[in-house]
Design an enzyme around this catalytic site. Sequence first.
Site, PDB file in Angstrom:
ATOM      1  N   GLY A 152       0.858  -1.179   0.000  1.00 29.93           N
ATOM      2  CA  GLY A 152       0.000   0.000   0.000  1.00 29.93           C
ATOM      3  C   GLY A 152       0.891   1.224   0.000  1.00 29.93           C
ATOM      4  O   GLY A 152       1.922   1.245  -0.674  1.00 29.93           O
TER       5      GLY A 152
ATOM      6  N   SER B 299       5.754  -5.367  -1.318  1.00 39.15           N
ATOM      7  CA  SER B 299       5.693  -3.977  -1.758  1.00 39.15           C
ATOM      8  C   SER B 299       6.093  -3.031  -0.618  1.00 39.15           C
ATOM      9  O   SER B 299       7.248  -2.996  -0.222  1.00 39.15           O
ATOM     10  CB  SER B 299       4.295  -3.674  -2.305  1.00 39.15           C
ATOM     11  N   ALA B 300       5.153  -2.290  -0.042  1.00 44.41           N
ATOM     12  CA  ALA B 300       5.485  -1.397   1.071  1.00 44.41           C
ATOM     13  C   ALA B 300       6.081  -2.162   2.244  1.00 44.41           C
ATOM     14  O   ALA B 300       6.972  -1.672   2.937  1.00 44.41           O
ATOM     15  CB  ALA B 300       4.250  -0.624   1.524  1.00 44.41           C
TER      16      ALA B 300
ATOM     17  N   HIS C  21       8.514  -3.249  -7.288  1.00 42.14           N
ATOM     18  CA  HIS C  21       7.809  -2.837  -8.515  1.00 42.14           C
ATOM     19  C   HIS C  21       8.758  -2.131  -9.489  1.00 42.14           C
ATOM     20  O   HIS C  21       8.330  -1.224 -10.215  1.00 42.14           O
ATOM     21  CB  HIS C  21       6.641  -1.886  -8.194  1.00 42.14           C
TER      22      HIS C  21
ATOM     23  N   GLU D 229       8.324  -6.853 -10.809  1.00 40.56           N
ATOM     24  CA  GLU D 229       7.127  -7.574 -10.376  1.00 40.56           C
ATOM     25  C   GLU D 229       7.253  -9.050 -10.728  1.00 40.56           C
ATOM     26  O   GLU D 229       7.705  -9.412 -11.812  1.00 40.56           O
ATOM     27  CB  GLU D 229       5.877  -6.953 -10.989  1.00 40.56           C
TER      28      GLU D 229
END
Length: 242
Positions: free
Chosen positions: A86, A118-119, A155, A190
């Site tokens: 997020g 991700s985060a 990413h 990714e």
Amino acid sequence: MNLLLLSNSTQYGRGYLEHALDTVTGFLPQGARLAFVPYALADHDTYTARVRGALEPAGISVHGVHENNDPLAELAAADAVFIGGGNSFRLLSALYRTGLREAVRDAVRGGLPYMGASAGTNMAAPTLRTSNDMPIVQPPSFDTLGLVPFQINPHYLDPDPGSTHKGETRAERLTEFLEENDVPVLGLREGSWLRVDGAVATLAGERPGVLFTRGAPARELPVDSDVSALLGTEPTFDSPAA
């Protein structure tokens, strides 16, 4: 330490964590109680339900830390912790506010398996400085968990030679970071992830990674590359830690 750091949790055309599900369920202890940290998104309940839907069929019991009046107690009861993706700035701000930044860091250094996406993968680096995210809130510091001594860029996007967009590419932004800070940056495309098991770090997944270091061209890292040397990095940032 025992880390699984995913570039992304959702791959195009697949369900949540589906592209890495075998790796995830192999990483988590069988029948594990998993503390899930949903703070990178605003709707914590829906986010936690999504993780449950992906992992509980594999026998993983998912518990959102927000569902307990004491998030630190939920972490203490867990067999592993997962910090989801997020907005990295919102996430880090919440980790400071709840005390989970120090608690997660200490628990993982003490042996608790850590999974990030991700985060959540950004949180494993020393700082937030190579996040792709907009700073929608201001955390007390850019200092994250420091589980690995190098920066990560989840990413990671390659430059598009046919694009007419005149803004900076991801590679240009990471080069700017290295002009001010002397610490490697591992770009995770990714579908890729980093596995750390003690002193061994391996790039895995479906796509190669890319390594940025000061004063050198970016270097492609094939899938299954041993990147353990990065664990010996001594990062130098442009200012002391807050």
